[in-house]
Design an enzyme around this catalytic site. Structure first.
Site, short mmCIF file in Angstrom:
data_model
loop_
_atom_site.label_atom_id
_atom_site.label_comp_id
_atom_site.label_asym_id
_atom_site.label_seq_id
_atom_site.Cartn_x
_atom_site.Cartn_y
_atom_site.Cartn_z
N HIS B 65 19.03 -7.19 -7.69
CA HIS B 65 17.78 -6.74 -7.65
C HIS B 65 18.14 -5.23 -6.74
O HIS B 65 17.25 -4.27 -7.24
CB HIS B 65 16.79 -7.61 -6.98
CG HIS B 65 15.36 -7.27 -6.94
ND1 HIS B 65 14.50 -7.60 -7.99
CD2 HIS B 65 14.85 -5.99 -6.63
CE1 HIS B 65 13.41 -6.93 -8.20
NE2 HIS B 65 13.24 -5.98 -7.13
N HIS B 135 8.62 -7.25 -13.24
CA HIS B 135 8.27 -8.39 -12.40
C HIS B 135 8.22 -9.64 -13.35
O HIS B 135 7.14 -10.30 -13.23
CB HIS B 135 6.82 -8.06 -11.83
CG HIS B 135 7.14 -8.26 -10.10
ND1 HIS B 135 5.75 -8.53 -9.29
CD2 HIS B 135 8.27 -8.05 -9.08
CE1 HIS B 135 6.48 -8.70 -8.26
NE2 HIS B 135 7.62 -8.25 -7.82
N ARG B 156 3.72 1.71 -5.13
CA ARG B 156 4.21 2.13 -3.82
C ARG B 156 5.71 2.85 -4.20
O ARG B 156 5.96 3.85 -3.39
CB ARG B 156 4.64 0.79 -3.11
CG ARG B 156 3.24 0.26 -2.51
CD ARG B 156 3.72 -0.54 -1.44
NE ARG B 156 4.74 -1.63 -1.63
CZ ARG B 156 4.09 -2.77 -2.61
NH1 ARG B 156 2.88 -2.98 -2.69
NH2 ARG B 156 5.02 -3.74 -2.66
N SER B 362 5.87 -9.16 2.15
CA SER B 362 4.48 -9.06 2.26
C SER B 362 4.30 -7.47 1.64
O SER B 362 4.83 -6.74 1.89
CB SER B 362 4.02 -8.97 3.48
OG SER B 362 4.07 -10.36 3.91
N GLY B 587 15.79 4.06 -13.69
CA GLY B 587 15.70 2.92 -14.66
C GLY B 587 15.92 1.45 -13.88
O GLY B 587 16.00 1.73 -12.61
#
Lengths: 235, 796
Positions: B65, B135, B156, B362, B587
């Site tokens: 990731h 996601h 964000r 979080s 990307g």
């Protein structure tokens, strides 16, 4: 130039385009975070605006927390402001807040009958010949709505009464969200306090209409709503 | 609440390779045996064993990731029996493409691949950026929260791009199982039915985007059986920033300030969770990997960040995404090093262990660096916008990441080794299947009926029930909306937004064709780039000022054939991007989208989403995709070639999908786009629609859904190769084609630009298509429209 004060709560999100619309109509516009809200700030404003958004997330009931905080910070000063000739405009979430602040005829804005958020343009009918907000607008026009809690409900018979006596100054041209008597906007006895679910600030120029061939007026209908108040204040 | 750090030392120096792998599995680190051996070496060099905090930090930092190790791997690839070595897919096909285009077109791309999102020049003082994230895993096990925080996360990313960009529009693209999937066809316990996934995901996106006040203006949905177990959820956001605020740097002496939400146990190990396959157990065990969203917290942070940037206080900023503080602070201190103070961090609940504070995902947290003397000014702005801030760390120039929790040092690693993930070596192969003639010739009784069937297909039906749930008008700048026409309900190719303070506009579009990927990933890569660029050009974007993003999703990268499909897709995509001069500016990739069912593993087909943005230089250049007046001429740009592989039509015929894919050439296509753009700039184009799923037949119907005119077309006039069948003329999906509405007085100019007249817009609201005079399709537009509009209504 008349001065407009836009009160911004956490989650208020239409403040930028609403300020832009106010300025286009001849106001000076100031966005005030609620952390800096105090009675004395009302002194320099002729128009207080509660704009669209999701203040505090609207998790409890739309507009409820904002109403409590506004009451806590201003007490009766907002009512006094109106009594002294001030104007108050609530758009979408701002309308929801106003219905809780006792500045408008009694009633609530609750979940649309579909249970869905609705983002679309809707036909509207003017139902007041005296409202300064509507005086420059024709009997029939259109604006976009975007809300999940826009269905107006009142005590039995109230909605029909508001339509007859002109408190229900703005009506939907068709059933959009299940509102009683198709009420889209309310005004107080003076006409200086006005709340509506549709978003006039999103239709200031022709270019934001969905149809490139739209030619209903020189500018978007929303412009004329803000211009109407500016003219009333200049008079 | 104890005021001491909770951590432990994990002995690794004495372990054998297999024991190291067992440890990785036991701690869910998702690190391979080779990785663990490198970890062991780091601590041999340090002369001590690691803490659990250190192992978790390394696992997050080295996760697929965060480090994209597959895209950077050395791949031994075999194509149709020929061997080749791909020395990093990213460097060879993505970065090299962008670098070449940046050299050819200076002063367009301002930055790429170095920040949260790449930047392109909008005008002399503003830049625009776009980022798209996936996601998928969280949305599979908790659709509402997964999609909710998917959009929250990418917003964000934009707030953390440059010194803080303003989010102005969002894109959301989903791949789901078919809504009418039978419950008994789900071959694994606890898997959520596609309807539950769809409803949860849409509502998750709705509730974050609407509350943030960012218009969701563009998107796409694909439905296919292969996405039942692994739905794909792509969330994208575009941002605007002053060019002077793009460059950023962390320097020794600066404070790292965290802002926004508090830290809790939600979202532990999301980065490593998303780097493994899903199983039924994931539905039970990995719930803590899914974060909980709070858009109002993020709205407060956004207001604060933008105000702090305007005040000139921010030196560097990034978001807390996967890996939490360990990743945000780790990245910010990756050059200079510094000290982190976990005990300063306000918690949602007491009793978090040190590693949990450091890697918790979080939501709604940003980390920025400032000069120490600016702290009081920053605090004042934070108070004004009601955002909580604290000093998370201090950059010191010692090139070590030292993490304090109360009086203990719980992590002390050299930054170069922490960021020196070992390179992977992998194997891949691909064999292009031969084109087979259809087993059954396609001669339907009624072409009108075929058109109706296609208009009711999930690939094509109106997305209106979903689009209406998103506020696509907030900010008041959406000029070309996702739905338009006389009644505001006809489909568009993308969206166009105005930018405050600029005369230039931004067009947004996206393309994905997973059906093509099943048999021909190389063609899919090319076609996705073409479709995205073509939509942007159709809306009026200058073809020279288009930038694109690549988001890949695939199943199991350790399966050689699946990885081979990814390699071929990447090659195809790069080929077209170079031909069109469309640089990749950012990307993302998502692997392990496969699920172990009762019948064995089910992988998604390799899926590429190309999303893009283009600059429209004048509001007058904006062109919508809805027919505007009877009497105008209908024209086509681009030729039709034979082949139905991957098309929607092929789903309804036995075997037609086994024939070849349509062919097209980028050079000729590109030249035609440039001519089209000149034509559009001259004001000659009333409307333009790209031909995509369902081909010409569906595009004509969608054109007429504007409600303003009917359509009469003679297919003999269609520019097409001689071997095309009626099915290919009507429903083939050859890329590179645009359908235009041109006023008769501009017809000469249109013809000179290469447009071929195929028919006209009529007063009668009928869709009439003939071939050499005999009618193929004849239907009332209103009948077609009601089929198309109603398709999703029973399901959403």
């Amino acid at each position: 130039m008349p001065h407009a004060l836009l009160i911004k709560f956490p989650g208020t999100n239409c403040d930028v385009e609403t300020s832009r619309a106010l300025e286009a109509a001849g106001f000076t516009a100031e966005v005030l975070p609620v952390s800096e809200l105090a009675p004395e700030v009302l002194g320099k404003a002729q128009l207080v605006v509660f704009s669209g958004g999701f203040s505090y997330g609207d998790y409890v009931m739309s507009g409820r927390i904002s109403q409590l905080i506004t009451k806590h910070k201003l007490g009766d000063r907002l009512k006094q402001f109106v009594a002294d000739g001030g104007y108050v405009l609530g758009i979408c979430n701002g309308f929801q807040i106003l219905t809780q602040l006792d500045l408008l005829p009694r009633g609530s804005l609750i979940h649309n009958t579909t249970g869905r958020f609705i983002c679309r343009w809707v036909p509207l009918k003017k139902n007041s010949s005296t409202s300064p907000y509507l005086k420059l607008l024709p009997d029939n026009f259109e604006l976009p709505v975007a809300h999940a809690e826009g269905r107006f409900v009142g005590e039995t018979g109230d909605a029909d009464k508001y339509v007859k006596d002109g408190h229900g100054a703005l009506l939907y041209g068709k059933n959009v969200n299940g509102s009683s008597a198709q009420i889209a906007g309310l005004q107080d006895d003076t006409g200086r306090v006005f709340g509506l679910m549709p978003h006039p600030e999103r239709f200031i120029g022709k270019d934001t209409h969905y149809d490139p061939d739209w030619n209903g007026a020189e500018r978007g209908w929303g412009y004329y709503l803000f211009k109407g108040v500016a003219e009333a204040l200049a008079a | 609440m104890s005021a001491t750090a909770v951590f432990r030392t994990i002995p690794v120096r004495e372990l054998l390779a297999d024991q190291l792998l067992d440890l990785s599995k036991k701690m869910k680190l998702s690190l391979s045996k080779a990785d663990m051996l490198v970890v062991q070496q780091i601590f041999n060099d340090e002369g001590r064993d690691p803490t659990d905090v250190e192992l978790e930090v390394i696992a997050q930092t080295w996760s697929e990731h965060c480090k994209h190790r597959i895209f950077n791997a050395k791949i031994y690839h075999t194509l149709n029996g020929e061997q080749e070595v791909v020395d990093s897919l990213f460097k060879t096909y993505i970065r090299a493409t962008t670098e070449k285009i940046m050299a050819d077109k200076p002063d367009f791309v301002l930055s790429a691949f170095v920040d949260n999102a790449g930047f392109v020049k909008l005008d002399d003082d503003k830049a625009v950026c776009l980022k798209v994230e996936t996601h998928n895993h969280p949305s599979a096990i908790e659709p509402y929260a997964g999609a909710n925080t998917g959009l929250g996360g990418v917003i964000r990313d934009i707030l953390g791009a440059g010194k803080g960009s303003k989010p102005v529009a969002s894109i959301d693209v989903f791949c789901f199982g078919p809504p009418d999937t039978k419950q008994e066809d789900l071959k694994a316990k606890d898997v959520i039915h596609p309807l539950g996934i769809m409803r949860g995901v849409v509502r998750g996106v709705r509730d974050y985007g609407n509350r943030m006040g960012i218009p969701t203006v563009n998107g796409a949905i694909q439905f296919d059986d292969t996405f039942i177990y692994n739905p794909l959820v792509f969330c994208g956001t575009a941002g605007i920033i002053p060019i002077k605020d793009i460059a950023k740097e962390v320097k020794p002496g600066q404070l790292l300030i965290a802002a926004g939400g508090r830290t809790g146990k939600d979202g532990l190990k999301g980065a490593t969770f998303s780097s493994a396959e899903l199983t039924t157990d994931s539905h039970e065990e990995d719930q803590t990997a899914v974060q909980i969203g709070n858009p109002i917290e993020e709205k407060k942070v956004a207001d604060f960040v933008l105000a702090a940037r305007e005040a000139g206080l921010i030196e560097f900023i990034t978001d807390c995404g996967a890996g939490g503080f360990s990743s945000a602070a780790g990245e910010m201190l990756s050059e200079v090093g510094g000290e982190v103070y976990l005990h300063h961090c306000p918690l949602k609940e007491p009793g978090l262990e040190s590693w949990q504070v450091f890697i918790s995902e979080s939501q709604e947290r940003m980390v920025m660096s400032i000069e120490e003397h600016n702290l009081p000014a920053l605090q004042a702005i934070a108070d004004k916008w009601q955002s909580e801030i604290f000093v998370l760390a201090k950059a010191d120039g010692n090139k070590r990441l030292r993490v304090f929790h109360y009086d203990s040092i719980v992590c002390d690693l050299p930054v170069d080794k922490l960021h020196g993930a070992p390179r992977r070596e992998m194997r891949a192969h691909w064999r292009q299947p031969a084109a087979l003639a259809p087993k059954v010739a396609v001669r339907p009784e009624s072409w009108t009926q075929v058109l109706k069937t296609l208009l009711a297909d999930f690939a094509i039906v109106s997305r209106e029930p979903i689009i209406r749930e998103y506020d696509h008008e907030v900010q008041g700048n959406t000029v070309l909306k996702p739905l338009a026409g006389a009644a505001g309900d006809a489909p568009q190719d993308g969206s166009v937004i105005k930018v405050d303070g600029s005369k230039q506009l931004v067009a947004l579009a996206c393309a994905l064709l997973p059906e093509w990927g099943k048999n021909d990933p190389h063609a899919m890569g090319r076609a996705c780039v073409d479709e995205c660029v073509r939509q942007l050009v159709a809306m009026g974007a200058n073809p020279q000022r288009i930038a694109i993003l690549d988001n890949f999703c695939m199943g199991n990268p350790d399966a050689e054939k699946e990885l081979g499909a990814l390699v071929e897709c990447t090659k195809g995509m790069a080929e077209s991007a170079i031909a069109y001069g469309a640089p990749f500016v950012s990307g993302k990739d998502s692997f392990y989208n496969y699920f172990i069912t009762e019948d064995g593993p089910v992988s998604i087909p390799v899926t590429l989403l190309v999303s893009g943005f283009g600059i429209i230089e004048d509001a007058k250049h904006v062109v919508g995709a809805s027919l505007r007046r009877a009497g105008s001429k209908l024209c086509l740009i681009g030729g039709t070639t034979a082949g139905l592989r991957g098309s929607v039509f092929a789903k309804y015929t036995k075997g037609a999908g086994l024939d070849g894919a349509p062919t097209w050439k980028e050079a000729a296509t590109w030249a035609s786009y440039e001519k089209y753009h000149e034509l559009a700039k001259s004001g000659a184009v009333l409307a333009c629609h790209d031909l995509s799923e369902g081909g010409l037949g569906v595009a004509l119907a969608e054109f007429a859904f504007s409600g303003k005119a009917g359509v009469k077309v003679e297919l003999e006039n269609l520019p097409a190769t001689k071997d095309c069948t009626v099915a290919e003329l009507l429903f083939g999906e050859t890329p590179g084609r645009l359908l235009l509405e041109v006023a008769p007085e501009h017809l000469t100019a249109a013809k000179a630009a290469g447009a071929v007249v195929i028919g006209e817009a009529t007063n009668e609201k009928y869709l009439n298509i003939t071939l050499r005079g005999s009618t193929l399709i004849d239907a009332a537009v209103s009948d077609l429209k009601s089929i198309w509009q109603g398709g999703l209504v029973p399901y959403y």
